[in-house]
Structure formats: structure tokens, C-alpha cells
Design an enzyme around this catalytic site. Structure first.
Site, PDB file in Angstrom:
ATOM      1  N   ARG A  25      49.076 -18.825 -13.559  1.00 11.65           N
ATOM      2  CA  ARG A  25      47.702 -18.467 -13.917  1.00 11.65           C
ATOM      3  C   ARG A  25      47.496 -18.822 -15.384  1.00 11.65           C
ATOM      4  O   ARG A  25      48.389 -18.592 -16.218  1.00 11.65           O
ATOM      5  CB  ARG A  25      47.447 -16.977 -13.697  1.00 11.65           C
ATOM      6  CG  ARG A  25      47.203 -16.600 -12.237  1.00 11.65           C
ATOM      7  CD  ARG A  25      45.888 -17.196 -11.694  1.00 11.65           C
ATOM      8  NE  ARG A  25      45.602 -16.827 -10.326  1.00 11.65           N
ATOM      9  CZ  ARG A  25      45.902 -17.548  -9.237  1.00 11.65           C
ATOM     10  NH1 ARG A  25      46.546 -18.696  -9.361  1.00 11.65           N
ATOM     11  NH2 ARG A  25      45.552 -17.123  -8.034  1.00 11.65           N
TER      12      ARG A  25
ATOM     13  N   GLU B   1      38.347 -21.493 -15.977  1.00 14.02           N
ATOM     14  CA  GLU B   1      38.247 -22.526 -14.946  1.00 14.02           C
ATOM     15  C   GLU B   1      36.841 -22.526 -14.361  1.00 14.02           C
ATOM     16  O   GLU B   1      36.303 -21.435 -14.111  1.00 14.02           O
ATOM     17  CB  GLU B   1      39.283 -22.285 -13.849  1.00 14.02           C
ATOM     18  CG  GLU B   1      40.710 -22.425 -14.360  1.00 14.02           C
ATOM     19  CD  GLU B   1      41.775 -22.173 -13.283  1.00 14.02           C
ATOM     20  OE1 GLU B   1      41.418 -22.087 -12.085  1.00 14.02           O
ATOM     21  OE2 GLU B   1      42.949 -22.066 -13.651  1.00 14.02           O
TER      22      GLU B   1
ATOM     23  N   HIS C 184      43.341 -27.112 -10.844  1.00 16.80           N
ATOM     24  CA  HIS C 184      43.884 -26.040  -9.991  1.00 16.80           C
ATOM     25  C   HIS C 184      44.070 -26.530  -8.543  1.00 16.80           C
ATOM     26  O   HIS C 184      43.472 -25.993  -7.617  1.00 16.80           O
ATOM     27  CB  HIS C 184      42.979 -24.792 -10.042  1.00 16.80           C
ATOM     28  CG  HIS C 184      43.698 -23.531  -9.639  1.00 16.80           C
ATOM     29  ND1 HIS C 184      43.434 -22.303 -10.184  1.00 16.80           N
ATOM     30  CD2 HIS C 184      44.681 -23.309  -8.719  1.00 16.80           C
ATOM     31  CE1 HIS C 184      44.210 -21.376  -9.631  1.00 16.80           C
ATOM     32  NE2 HIS C 184      44.982 -21.977  -8.737  1.00 16.80           N
TER      33      HIS C 184
HETATM   34  C1  DGY Z   1      46.647 -19.105  -5.147  1.00 20.40           C
HETATM   35  O1  DGY Z   1      46.595 -19.101  -3.904  1.00 20.40           O
HETATM   36  O2  DGY Z   1      46.589 -18.079  -5.805  1.00 20.40           O
HETATM   37  C2  DGY Z   1      46.813 -20.419  -5.813  1.00 20.40           C
HETATM   38  O3  DGY Z   1      46.488 -20.366  -7.147  1.00 20.40           O
HETATM   39  C3  DGY Z   1      45.989 -21.450  -5.100  1.00 20.40           C
HETATM   40  O4  DGY Z   1      46.306 -22.733  -5.519  1.00 20.40           O
END
Ligand code: DGY
Length: 324
Positions: free
Chosen positions: A237, A266, A285
Site C-alpha cells: 500500500r 491514487e 496499481h
Molecule cells: C488488493 O486486492 O488489495 C490489491 O491491492 C489489488 O491489486
């Protein structure tokens, strides 16, 4: 009468049909205040919600008095106020297993792309700069046999370790809340403290969720402990890394490069300094974003909601205490 649910994500037709066979479904484009107002009756009746990437906190919950389950199409759930859900007895369901291999592939993509400067040199080819035999200013650095440090030895960390160990002969260091016997036995991974991992790794790979503990875990002080030849990879993250400090470290040459799939904000603002640094590979992402995996995640989320609302949860519940 079928229980009412709110769907705030587009689903493939067959999965929508499966959801509709169990529930009366209201589809909305997002959980925006406008949609909450426009579909107030549907939210007031909803016993379940299914979607991703929207904030679900106390304010949202004040519109959904009957909610019993929330199903997110993601492994991460930092956008949910888990305490608020739990205190209301609402089950939070997520999709932790189906995306593991795909996200690990994304991390390895970032390792390779940053080390070999794949994006940067491909852009130079497109710009017509490949006019003769390439010189050292196009060279990258090796990946194989370099030391890979993994922050967070969950499922994805383990799948990354597998790739690095068997595919690239890389010694593995890791830091996590606990020792991970499987990682040590299968991939010869060595547990170490954060400072040792930062100091000894050629690639520092972040595979951590966002929590109070991990927020800005990697800041100026930690970046200064990395080798100047090292590369930072983040596919966990964004806010786990202090982005300002990272930009400064890259500009000052404190670290060699960064491969990022996640950001503090983002989508990444187009004027982010990260985008003008040649030694940064910035992805939008895409961690789990393949056709197969996104389908499997959506299917898992549908099954999770059905299980939660029919009292048949066996796995994938973030706050199982509400099921008792
Ligand atoms: C999630 O599922 O949390 C991931 O970040 C998706 O790519």
C-alpha cells in the site's frame, strides 16, 4: 423475499446472475454521497454490499442500518473501518488467496523492470535513440544472485520468495511479525530485523498491508539505511512509504531506483515528481489486474457475500468474531 444487496462494481454476467439468484441487487456506480442520496431506500434496506476501492466508514454505515455483511473484491481492506463494522456485527469478507500468484508476478515484474531499466530503455527505442550498439549508459544491474529483502511474509511475500529463490538464485531476507517456518525451510529465507534487512538487501520489497503500525514505516531514516545501489519495490500500500522522503532519496541518489505499484494518492497525480524520475517505474496499481485473477476475485467476493448472508462462512472473514 430475497435479501437486498448493493453492488458497487461491475461484475461479469455469470457472476451477476449468481448474485441475483440469491439477492435482490441494486447496482450503483460508487458509494458517493450523491448515490447514497439517490438510492437512499436501497441503502436503507441493504443487508449486504459488494464492490471495491470505496471508503466504508461510520458515515457510510449511518445510511445502512440493516447491513450484515460487506464483501470487498480485494485482499486489502484498509478502506474499511473494521472496528465500526465489528461493533455493528457486520462481517467483512475479502479475497486473500486467489490473487497471491498474480501479485507476486507483479512484484517480480517491478524487480526486473527497475534493475534492467526495461521501461526507460524501451522509451528510448521508441524515441529513435537506438542508433548503434548500446553503451554503458543503457546498462542495468543483475537481478540473479542478488539479495532480496521482503517486508511482510504473508502469502504474497511467500510467493515472491519462491520466485526469487528458485527462479533467480537470490538469497532471501525477511522481516515480519513472526518467523515463517515455511519460508525458511523451502526458500532458505533468513529472518532479520528491519535495519539489517534495509542494510543488506539489494531489493527491498514491501508486501505489507496498511495499518497504524505500517503507515510511513519506510521514511527518510529507513531509506538512508539502504545501500545506495539498492532498489525499493512497493506493491503493498502506498502510505507504507513516506513518498516525499522517497522522492528526496531518489533525487539525492541515496537509493538506486524504485518500482512502485501503489502510491500515497491514487491515481498518482500527473504532476508527481515520481513521474519525471527516470529511475522510477510507476504502475497503475496493477497488482492483481489480470483477466483471470480479477474474475476469480469477483467470483470469490460473490461467494463470500452469499456465505456471509446465509450463515455459512468458512473462510475469508476479516472479523470472524461477529459470526459467533
Ligand atoms: C488488493 O486486492 O488489495 C490489491 O491491492 C489489488 O491489486
Amino acid at each position: 423475499m430475497k435479501p437486498s444487496v448493493i453492488l458497487y462494481k461491475t461484475l461479469p454476467d455469470d457472476l451477476l446472475a449468481r448474485l441475483e439468484s440469491h439477492f435482490s441487487v441494486t447496482q450503483v456506480s460508487s458509494l458517493s454521497p450523491e448515490n447514497l442520496q439517490q438510492h437512499a431506500d436501497a441503502f436503507a434496506k441493504a443487508e449486504g454490499i459488494l464492490g471495491s476501492s470505496e471508503t466504508v466508514g461510520k458515515e457510510f454505515l449511518s445510511h445502512t442500518p440493516k447491513l450484515r455483511a460487506a464483501s470487498t473484491v480485494s485482499v486489502g481492506y484498509d478502506n474499511f473501518d473494521v472496528d465500526a463494522l465489528t461493533s455493528r456485527g457486520i462481517a467483512l469478507m475479502h479475497t486473500p488467496t486467489v490473487l497471491t500468484e498474480t501479485v507476486a508476478d507483479t512484484m517480480m515484474t517491478l524487480v526486473l523492470a527497475t534493475a534492467r531499466r526495461a521501461v526507460e530503455v524501451a522509451e528510448r527505442v521508441k524515441a529513435g535513440e537506438w542508433t548503434g550498439s548500446i553503451g554503458a549508459d543503457w546498462f542495468g544491474i543483475d537481478v540473479h544472485h542478488k539479495t532480496l529483502g521482503i517486508l511482510g511474509m504473508g502469502r504474497i511475500g511467500l510467493a515472491l520468495a519462491q520466485r526469487a529463490h528458485f527462479g533467480f538464485n537470490m538469497p532471501i531476507l525477511y522481516n515480519a511479525r513472526r518467523h515463517h517456518q515455511e519460508a525458511e525451510d523451502r526458500f532458505n529465507a533468513r529472518y532479520c530485523d528491519l535495519d539489517t534487512l534495509l542494510a543488506e538487501s539489494d531489493f527491498v520489497c514491501i508486501s505489507l498491508p496498511l495499518t497504524d503500525e505500517t503507515y510511513h514505516l519506510i521514511g527518510a531514516e529507513q531509506l538512508a539505511k539502504m545501500k545506495s545501489s539498492a532498489i525499493l519495490i512497493n506493491a503493498g500500500r502506498g502510505p507504507v512509504v513516506d513518498e516525499k522522503a522517497l522522492i528526496q532519496a531518489l533525487v539525492d541518489g541515496k537509493i538506486h531506483a524504485a518500482g512502485l505499484d501503489v502510491f500515497e494518492q491514487e491515481p498518482l497525480p500527473v504532476d508527481s515528481p515520481l513521474l519525471s524520475l527516470p529511475n522510477v517505474v510507476a504502475l497503475p496499481h496493477i497488482g492483481s489486474a489480470t483477466h483471470e485473477t480479477r474474475y476469480n476475485m469477483a467470483a470469490c467476493a460473490v461467494d463470500n457475500l452469499i456465505a456471509a448472508l446465509t450463515g455459512d462462512v468458512k473462510e475469508n472473514c476479516v472479523n470472524p468474531q461477529v459470526l459467533k
